[in-house]
Design an enzyme around this catalytic site. Structure first.
Site, mmCIF file in Angstrom:
data_model
loop_
_atom_site.group_PDB
_atom_site.id
_atom_site.type_symbol
_atom_site.label_atom_id
_atom_site.label_comp_id
_atom_site.label_asym_id
_atom_site.label_seq_id
_atom_site.Cartn_x
_atom_site.Cartn_y
_atom_site.Cartn_z
ATOM 1 N N ARG A 132 -103.016 9.722 -19.323
ATOM 2 C CA ARG A 132 -103.913 10.041 -18.200
ATOM 3 C C ARG A 132 -104.838 8.852 -18.013
ATOM 4 O O ARG A 132 -104.971 8.008 -18.914
ATOM 5 C CB ARG A 132 -104.710 11.307 -18.491
ATOM 6 C CG ARG A 132 -105.641 11.097 -19.633
ATOM 7 C CD ARG A 132 -106.373 12.337 -20.041
ATOM 8 N NE ARG A 132 -106.938 12.044 -21.355
ATOM 9 C CZ ARG A 132 -107.452 12.905 -22.164
ATOM 10 N NH1 ARG A 132 -107.482 14.168 -21.852
ATOM 11 N NH2 ARG A 132 -107.955 12.539 -23.321
ATOM 12 N N HIS A 166 -112.618 15.360 -31.564
ATOM 13 C CA HIS A 166 -113.214 16.264 -30.571
ATOM 14 C C HIS A 166 -114.648 15.842 -30.238
ATOM 15 O O HIS A 166 -115.035 15.731 -29.083
ATOM 16 C CB HIS A 166 -113.187 17.693 -31.135
ATOM 17 C CG HIS A 166 -113.852 18.685 -30.247
ATOM 18 N ND1 HIS A 166 -115.178 19.031 -30.397
ATOM 19 C CD2 HIS A 166 -113.396 19.369 -29.174
ATOM 20 C CE1 HIS A 166 -115.498 19.907 -29.471
ATOM 21 N NE2 HIS A 166 -114.428 20.141 -28.714
ATOM 22 N N MET A 177 -108.720 24.774 -24.241
ATOM 23 C CA MET A 177 -107.761 25.863 -24.058
ATOM 24 C C MET A 177 -106.681 25.774 -25.142
ATOM 25 O O MET A 177 -106.809 25.031 -26.094
ATOM 26 C CB MET A 177 -107.192 25.817 -22.660
ATOM 27 C CG MET A 177 -108.234 26.225 -21.640
ATOM 28 S SD MET A 177 -107.584 26.230 -20.000
ATOM 29 C CE MET A 177 -107.080 24.571 -19.808
ATOM 30 N N CYS A 227 -137.177 12.566 1.665
ATOM 31 C CA CYS A 227 -138.024 12.075 0.579
ATOM 32 C C CYS A 227 -138.211 13.108 -0.513
ATOM 33 O O CYS A 227 -138.984 12.904 -1.431
ATOM 34 C CB CYS A 227 -139.361 11.578 1.109
ATOM 35 S SG CYS A 227 -140.329 12.862 1.917
ATOM 36 N N LYS A 283 -102.022 16.997 -16.985
ATOM 37 C CA LYS A 283 -101.037 16.680 -18.018
ATOM 38 C C LYS A 283 -99.624 16.766 -17.457
ATOM 39 O O LYS A 283 -98.798 15.870 -17.669
ATOM 40 C CB LYS A 283 -101.218 17.654 -19.193
ATOM 41 C CG LYS A 283 -100.388 17.295 -20.396
ATOM 42 C CD LYS A 283 -100.615 18.284 -21.532
ATOM 43 C CE LYS A 283 -102.042 18.178 -22.023
ATOM 44 N NZ LYS A 283 -102.204 18.552 -23.419
ATOM 45 N N TYR A 286 -131.978 6.969 6.024
ATOM 46 C CA TYR A 286 -132.331 6.507 4.679
ATOM 47 C C TYR A 286 -132.576 7.681 3.746
ATOM 48 O O TYR A 286 -132.783 8.812 4.187
ATOM 49 C CB TYR A 286 -133.570 5.597 4.708
ATOM 50 C CG TYR A 286 -134.860 6.304 5.053
ATOM 51 C CD1 TYR A 286 -135.619 6.924 4.076
ATOM 52 C CD2 TYR A 286 -135.314 6.353 6.370
ATOM 53 C CE1 TYR A 286 -136.798 7.584 4.387
ATOM 54 C CE2 TYR A 286 -136.485 7.012 6.688
ATOM 55 C CZ TYR A 286 -137.222 7.633 5.695
ATOM 56 O OH TYR A 286 -138.378 8.298 6.002
ATOM 57 N N ARG A 326 -98.384 24.031 -23.896
ATOM 58 C CA ARG A 326 -99.751 23.483 -23.815
ATOM 59 C C ARG A 326 -100.361 23.760 -22.463
ATOM 60 O O ARG A 326 -99.687 23.676 -21.447
ATOM 61 C CB ARG A 326 -99.723 21.949 -23.973
ATOM 62 C CG ARG A 326 -99.253 21.470 -25.300
ATOM 63 C CD ARG A 326 -99.062 19.947 -25.221
ATOM 64 N NE ARG A 326 -98.153 19.498 -26.241
ATOM 65 C CZ ARG A 326 -98.542 19.039 -27.432
ATOM 66 N NH1 ARG A 326 -99.809 18.944 -27.718
ATOM 67 N NH2 ARG A 326 -97.645 18.672 -28.327
ATOM 68 N N SER A 358 -138.808 13.122 8.208
ATOM 69 C CA SER A 358 -138.398 12.932 6.817
ATOM 70 C C SER A 358 -138.286 14.314 6.194
ATOM 71 O O SER A 358 -139.247 15.085 6.192
ATOM 72 C CB SER A 358 -139.430 12.079 6.070
ATOM 73 O OG SER A 358 -139.040 11.960 4.729
ATOM 74 N N GLY A 380 -109.574 20.135 -25.755
ATOM 75 C CA GLY A 380 -109.685 21.145 -26.804
ATOM 76 C C GLY A 380 -110.178 22.502 -26.347
ATOM 77 O O GLY A 380 -110.414 23.384 -27.160
HETATM 78 C C1 PEP Z 1 -140.905 17.777 -0.420
HETATM 79 O O1 PEP Z 1 -141.395 18.891 -0.227
HETATM 80 O O2 PEP Z 1 -139.686 17.567 -0.525
HETATM 81 C C2 PEP Z 1 -141.784 16.604 -0.531
HETATM 82 C C3 PEP Z 1 -141.288 15.393 -0.636
HETATM 83 O O3 PEP Z 1 -143.113 16.868 -0.615
HETATM 84 P P1 PEP Z 1 -143.833 17.321 -1.952
HETATM 85 O O4 PEP Z 1 -142.847 17.261 -3.048
HETATM 86 O O5 PEP Z 1 -144.977 16.398 -2.148
HETATM 87 O O6 PEP Z 1 -144.251 18.722 -1.593
#
Ligand code: PEP
Ligand code: MG
Length: 886
Positions: free
Chosen positions: A335, A448, A102, A837, A22, A857, A91, A769, A100
């Protein structure tokens, strides 16, 4: 000496850390020459010091006095003057907006002498006494924690005595009596008189705003919004201007574009003859901003030109609070405005079209969380009954739940609920967090309820004034709805329906599915444009966790460029479970071989379908991971069945055999027991069967003219020797399958030891992974199946972490192991492919972490693929544009 106070002419919009949002924006408007009342900002550093030491920094009030003198000069009035007093507002205003949460205190500077001056100078005695009683009330509540009811009771007495129902009907003399009564209440509660020394009023108010940073509701809001708890608030002290000085005065809120849809135009609310707090509280219903063009055309014209200048300056949607005092326009706040997820995408694309921002910047104006919101379903209106009522569509979405009438009931509910209130205030926050949706009978888009719900991405309908809220019920057109009855709220149209209305998929999902084209639809066109740019920008690839061809096909439509995790154990469920049971119960090699031979063709067929769905793209197939007894009935169930049979004198038969096996295989800590790579090393032939099925499926795909790219992934490895053993077996199985393409062999990194010895493990792995679910479990020592329900609430409450580490990667602990493993793995094998993963692969904040950690990835559930794609693009564009411009 440190400096704690900045005049509005000294700051600018980039000083939010120091001056709060502000204060920085008031300074910016002042620099632009817009009509901002004179004032100054006390820095967040002063607040931090106060919170730290319990007293205001030395010299702060002397600095305040100095800046106050400048304000007096600019406004040509004197603070505490008995003839024409300068009044001040105080303020709060932190770096991040906390609507709202504070404190604000208005009309500071009124006392027994200056109230007469204000009356004389304004020519409005009633107004002066009303302002004085408001000050005592706000001051008592904020500075001395007095219960609001103490004052409300006095006001009610005054109304009764005067025979009126509305405060506005009280005369000047009657308000003077209210002030006298308020002073008595004040004294009774605080043991002292209401301070007549105006400087003391100011200093106490400043200190109270500092303290309000740690008010319970503010702490809760920050936790919910993931705002750090140690930032502190700035305090803005500004000359008061009055919107309640008659018909040529008023107050309002304006948006430079529609915060709900992003459409260009004039949006906002206006309330004649009122103070700002009246609008935000949603207590009186406002008129549309467009009506100001007839009420006060000159101010309206000036406001439009201010709005245009602010958009140009901020290069984004701005929201504005303004007051008109006797026909003169004053800007009280601006803002970069909050907006719905849909508006965020539409506005980002518009600003690119208008040449205001680049596509890289546009990516910083949207988030993965917003895209996730757009992928929520909405109501199937063909199946909807006639609406009960229609209110202001304040925050979009489709919410179905049981009616509750107070915050505590919402917070305590176990199923989905809709919180129904006349209007909400910050005390309702816990219930708003817990509810699916919020319905109020009063207030507009800036009330609000609306502002907070929009910020949370929660469905909200406001100002449905056909609804009469009673005690535990609401009535609408003769119909009574009770607590516990189901209603449906459409936050996009503002309609409220009786009963549950069926929901249908979001247009954004249908677009990703290829069922809708973006052409002619502003939202879908904006999503398309930003997704194309994100994909172009992203360095991280996005794969999907998919166990079936159908999931893989959907993920591919959503833009996945591979399968990062196929959990093969999911292929052994249903009627196939019996085959695994046979494997477990096999008493010799021949029986085991028979059981495996029965599984092989089923696995092969599954893999063929999966490889076909992802033809030409990598498909990472993980060998079986869970403890095998998960495929047998639970111990308790079998024990009961066998006991029952024995009690009846019957032969428990197969159940007896199963029970013996389950007892034999029982583990105290199965998640740390015989699972993952350990299964492959202990149960002969199991991994070999799976590997053979993968190779045969790939060979069949090649023979059919396909381009299969399977990879074999070994779970739960902790030592390179485990992987070497499985790898040697895999290579010999693969070599024996004619016609199979080259198949890479890699490992999951899920055990802290694997991360630390990644240099050794990389010698036997072509890819890594990260299984961050298990890695989080084992790094923290938190059972992933138990702790979130058991005690994470307490941990979150204590601020041990702001979000579950199973949801967003813990960058310092688990994340450090990821960084170590990437570095050591790549040092040993530079061409190593590295992905993730675990569930974190689809979490926006975690995707950014993985980008920075240098992964190749992320892999996540198909539905989260677009979110991860967007975040991967945003992370790469941030590298180019610097941090988020807001
Ligand atoms: C993990 O452990 O992150 C994984 C992908 O394997 P799971 O969830 O199948 O144990
Ligand atoms: Mg795992």
């Amino acid at each position: 000496m440190s400096r704690y106070v900045y005049d509005f002419v000294e700051g600018n919009k980039d000083l939010k850390d120091l001056l709060g949002g502000k204060g920085a924006n008031l300074a910016e408007m002042t620099r632009m020459g817009l009509p901002v009342p004179a004032g100054f900002t006390i820095t967040t550093a002063a607040c931090q010091q106060y919170l730290h030491t319990g007293s205001v920094p030395a010299g702060l009030f002397a600095e305040v006095e100095h800046h106050l003198r400048l304000v007096q000069t600019q406004m040509d009035k004197t603070f505490g003057d008995a003839h024409d007093p300068l009044l001040l507002s105080v303020r709060s205003g932190g770096k991040f907006s906390m609507p709202g949460m504070m404190e604000t205190i208005l009309d500071i500077g009124l006392n027994d002498a200056s109230v007469a001056g204000l009356a004389r100078h304004s020519g409005d005695e009633r107004f002066a006494w009303d302002s004085y009683r408001r000050l005592i009330q706000m001051f008592g509540k904020t500075v001395f924690d007095m219960p609001g009811a103490d004052f409300e009771t006095e006001l009610a007495h005054a109304r009764d005595a005067a025979g009126v129902t509305n405060d506005a009907e009280l005369s000047a003399a009657q308000l003077r009596d209210v002030v006298a009564a308020y002073k008595k209440v004040f004294h009774a509660h605080t043991g002292r008189d209401f301070p007549q020394a105006v400087h003391e009023q100011l200093f106490l108010a400043i200190t109270a705003v500092f303290t309000s940073w740690n008010a319970e509701r503010a702490v809760l809001y920050r936790r919910q919004e993931r705002i750090p708890q140690d930032l502190g608030t700035a305090v803005n002290v500004m000359a008061m201007v009055f919107g309640n000085r008659g018909a040529d005065s008023g107050t309002g809120v304006a948006f430079t574009r529609d915060p709900a849809t992003g459409r260009r135009g004039v949006y906002g609310d206006y309330l004649t003859n009122a103070q700002g707090e009246d609008v935000v509280a949603g207590i009186r219903n406002t008129v549309g901003l467009g009506e100001l063009s007839t009420i006060d055309p000159a101010s309206y014209g000036q406001l439009l030109s201010v709005m245009q200048r602010l958009e140009q300056r901020y290069r984004d949607l701005c929201d504005i609070e303004f007051t008109i005092e006797n026909g003169k326009l004053w800007m009280l706040q601006t803002r970069v405005g909050k907006r719905t997820a849909a508006a965020a995408f539409v506005i980002a694309a518009q600003l690119v079209d208008e040449g205001t921002i680049t596509l890289d910047e546009a990516l910083q104006r949207v988030t993965g969380e917003q895209l996730a919101q757009l992928m929520f379903p909405s109501f199937d209106l063909d199946a909807a009954p006639a609406p009960l009522a229609t209110g202001v569509p304040a925050s979009p979405g489709a919410a179905v739940g049981a009616v509750v009438f107070d915050s505590a009931a919402a917070a305590a509910a176990t199923g989905p609920v809709i919180l129904v209130r006349r209007e909400t205030n910050p005390d309702d926050l816990p219930g708003m967090i817990a509810a699916q949706g919020i319905l109020t009978s009063r207030g507009g888009k800036t009330s609000h309820a609306a502002v907070v719900a929009r910020g949370m991405g929660k469905t909200c309908v406001c100002g449905a004034d056909a609804i009469e809220i009673g005690d535990g019920t609401f009535t609408v057109g003769g119909l009574v709805v009770r607590a516990g009855d189901i209603i449906s709220l459409d936050g996009t149209t503002g309609r409220v329906y009786p009963g549950p209305v069926p929901v249908r998929p979001s247009p954004v999902v249908r677009y990703f599915e290829g069922q809708l084209t973006a052409h002619g639809n502003p939202l879908l066109s904006a999503v398309e444009r930003l997704m194309i740019h994100a994909t172009h920008r992203a360095r991280l690839h996005v794969h999907a966790n998919a166990d079936t061809a159908a999931d893989a096909a959907r993920a591919r439509r959503f833009g996945a460029t591979g399968v990062g995790l196929c959990r093969t154990e999911h292929m052994f469920l249903g009627e196939r479970r019996i085959l695994v049971e046979r494997l477990i119960l096999a008493s010799d090699d021949a029986e085991r071989a028979e059981a495996l031979a029965a599984l092989l063709p089923l696995q092969r067929a599954d893999f063929e379908d999966l490889l076909a769905a992802m033809d030409g793209l990598p498909v990472t197939i993980r060998l079986i991971d869970p403890p095998l007894h998960e495929f047998l009935p639970p111990l308790e169930e079998l024990t009961a069945r066998v006991a029952r049979a024995e009690a009846l004198g019957e032969d428990p038969g197969h159940d007896g055999v199963l029970l013996a096996a389950v007892r034999r295989m029982h583990e105290q800590n199965p998640m740390l027991g015989l699972r993952g790579v350990r299964l492959g090393l202990v149960i002969p032939g199991l991994f070999a069967m799976q590997i053979r099925a993968v190779a045969q499926a790939a060979a069949a795909r090649v023979a059919a003219g396909g381009d299969p790219r399977p990879e074999i992934m070994v779970p739960l490895v902790g030592a390179v020797q485990e992987l070497e053993t499985v790898r040697a077996e895999a290579l010999s199985v693969l070599a024996a399958v004619p016609g199979a393409p080259p198949i890479r062999i890699g490992t999951m990194i899920e055990v802290p030891r694997a991360a630390l010895t990644a240099g050794q493990i990389a010698a036997a792995a072509e890819f890594f992974s990260f299984g961050t679910n298990d890695l989080t479990q084992m790094t923290w020592g938190f059972s992933r199946d138990d702790v979130e329900g058991a005690f994470f609430g307490r941990y979150l409450g204590l601020g041990i972490f702001a979000v579950s580490p199973f949801e967003t990667i813990d960058p310092d602990g688990v994340g450090e192991l990821v960084r170590i493993a990437v570095e050591r793995g790549r040092a040993a094998r530079p061409e190593l492919t590295v992905g993730v993963c675990g569930e974190h692969g689809g979490d926006p904040a975690s995707v950014r972490f993985f980008h920075t950690a240098g992964l190749d990835y992320v892999s996540c559930s198909p539905f989260r693929v677009p979110i991860a794609r967007l975040e991967a693009g945003r992370a790469a564009a941030t590298d180019a544009t610097g941090s988020d411009s807001r």
